[in-house]
Design a protein around this motif. Structure first.
Motif, short mmCIF file in Angstrom:
data_model
loop_
_atom_site.label_atom_id
_atom_site.label_comp_id
_atom_site.label_asym_id
_atom_site.label_seq_id
_atom_site.Cartn_x
_atom_site.Cartn_y
_atom_site.Cartn_z
N ASN A 184 -16.91 25.30 -46.56
CA ASN A 184 -16.49 26.69 -46.36
C ASN A 184 -15.61 26.84 -45.14
O ASN A 184 -14.60 27.57 -45.15
N ILE A 185 -15.99 26.19 -44.05
CA ILE A 185 -15.20 26.28 -42.82
C ILE A 185 -13.79 25.75 -43.04
O ILE A 185 -12.80 26.38 -42.65
N LEU A 186 -13.69 24.61 -43.72
CA LEU A 186 -12.37 24.01 -43.94
C LEU A 186 -11.56 24.81 -44.95
O LEU A 186 -10.35 25.03 -44.76
N MET A 187 -12.20 25.26 -46.02
CA MET A 187 -11.48 26.01 -47.05
C MET A 187 -10.92 27.31 -46.49
O MET A 187 -9.78 27.69 -46.79
N ASN A 188 -11.71 27.98 -45.65
CA ASN A 188 -11.28 29.25 -45.07
C ASN A 188 -10.57 29.10 -43.73
O ASN A 188 -10.20 30.10 -43.11
#
Length: 421
Positions: A184-188
């Motif tokens: 989630n951190i990387l995707m967002n």
């Protein structure tokens, strides 16, 4: 006491809970042997009519602070549990510490023992929270149907296997949570960069900014140690560090490419075969970024010897105009070894050398030695972690090139062109 059980304290959930083992257990290689289980002492406890409990401190999820927590386990156990209850406290392997204790047969003895475990868990939880690491504690009553010491060893081993099986289930669950969080951190692209000025000590002006990474606000990932540790554990370190590069490039681009910036990078990411190509793509995406304004700062999270060919990407980056800095110099042999291999453009002297240098002649001599090394390699020198005027005065006296630290300015999330000293 007839039904065996496992007790787990899970730091992430903040509360203890009981877990009964499943009938089908996971089995482990028969080559595993118990280290010094003190079987004769266990046998003696049985003969005296006492129960013996096997306790396992499972620290696999505490990387890279498992050594720190192992030391805490030993200290806390010795503080919390009476000496006459302890049969043996010993290292099982690099990730585990085992404890054998003897208690009475009555249920009150078990309840009292559980209180000891609660106190140990809470104390260890406080220590682990300081490092954003995790741990588990499991225990089982050792089976008493043992005729000899070999049977006792086998009974201890079975207790270990049952606790370990539950710990692995918890670990897999924790890993899945970490994996979900990092994705989630990387995707967002949910990180932000703070900037801390690096000061030219001759002119007193800002020479450059070091870009410091923080994860999502109000989460454990806001702490960079936790963020990068979990990224490593989930095999997403390269993706995270590339995202940091992109965020830094974007900020420099948006400000017209006028500022020098230092960006941290681990040797393992630098050695990734894709790295130079990915950096080239970022330069195309942000054309106002001048590589000559970018300093790639190699951190000491891993040894450069772990990277098969560190020299090739460094050469290719220098051909593009990037400069290379070595971090944490003076903190140990590794950084000096890195200097000899990398021949950096910039050497950053670790805070451990600078702290209280105004009252420590040995540290000032170390500084002078590092300045001589920098002169031989034709490197600029940055002194890190300056917190007092007295420390700063020693740097000026020794003609150190650059400095950074709270004495000059704390890291800030403001745009780098907004800084005022």
């Amino acid at each position: 006491m007839k039904k065996p059980f496992i007790y787990f304290y899970n730091k992430a959930k903040k509360v203890p809970k009981l877990v009964y083992p499943e009938k089908k257990l996971r089995f482990f290689p028969s080559s595993f042997t118990v280290r010094d289980p003190k079987a004769s002492l266990v046998k003696k406890a049985f003969e005296e009519g006492q129960e013996v409990v096997f306790v396992l401190f499972y620290l696999k999820t505490a990387y890279p602070y498992n050594r720190f927590l192992k030391q805490k386990v030993v200290k806390i156990v010795q503080e919390k549990i009476p000496d006459d209850m302890i049969i043996s406290l010993f290292h099982y392997n690099s990730d585990e510490i085992a404890l054998l204790v003897k208690i009475g047969k009555e249920i009150e003895a078990l309840i009292n023992f559980e209180q000891y475990i609660d106190e140990i868990a809470l104390s260890l939880n406080q220590a682990a929270a300081l490092q954003f690491s995790d741990f588990q504690i499991g225990y089982m009553v050792v089976e008493k149907d043992c005729d000899n010491e070999n049977d006792i060893k086998e009974a201890i081993h079975r207790a270990y296997l049952q606790i370990y099986a539950e710990a692995e289930k918890h670990l897999q669950s924790t890993y899945n949570e970490f994996l979900y969080d990092m994705q989630n951190i990387l995707m967002n692209k949910n990180i932000k960069l703070l900037a801390q000025p690096i000061i030219d000590l001759t002119s007193g002006n800002i020479y450059a900014y070091e870009m410091l990474t923080r994860g999502p606000e109000h989460t454990a990932y806001e702490n960079p140690i936790h963020l990068f540790t979990i990224a490593r554990q989930t095999d997403m370190l390269y993706d995270l560090e590339l995202l940091v590069m992109e965020k830094a490039f974007k900020q420099v681009h948006d400000l017209g490419g006028r500022h020098r910036v230092f960006i941290n990078l681990t040797p393992i990411s630098l050695g990734n075969l894709q790295f130079v190509e990915d950096i080239s793509s970022l330069l195309e995406k942000y054309p106002l970024v001048n590589p000559e304004q970018i300093v790639i700062e190699l951190t000491e999270r891993e040894s450069i010897d772990d990277v098969q060919d560190i020299c090739t990407p460094i050469r290719l980056l220098r051909e593009k105009g990037f400069r290379i800095a070595v971090d944490d110099t003076g903190a140990g042999y590794a950084s000096l070894h890195t200097i000899s291999k990398v021949m950096p453009d910039i050497i950053k002297i670790d805070r451990s050398v600078i702290q209280n240098i105004d009252s420590d002649r040995v540290k000032e001599s170390m500084l002078k030695g590092l300045l001589l090394i920098a002169k031989e390699t034709r490197s600029l020198v940055v002194a890190e972690g300056i917190e007092t005027e007295e420390e700063a005065s020693v740097l000026l006296k020794n003609k150190v090139d650059l400095a950074q630290g709270f004495f000059y300015a704390k890291p800030s999330d403001m745009q780098i062109n907004e800084f005022r000293l």
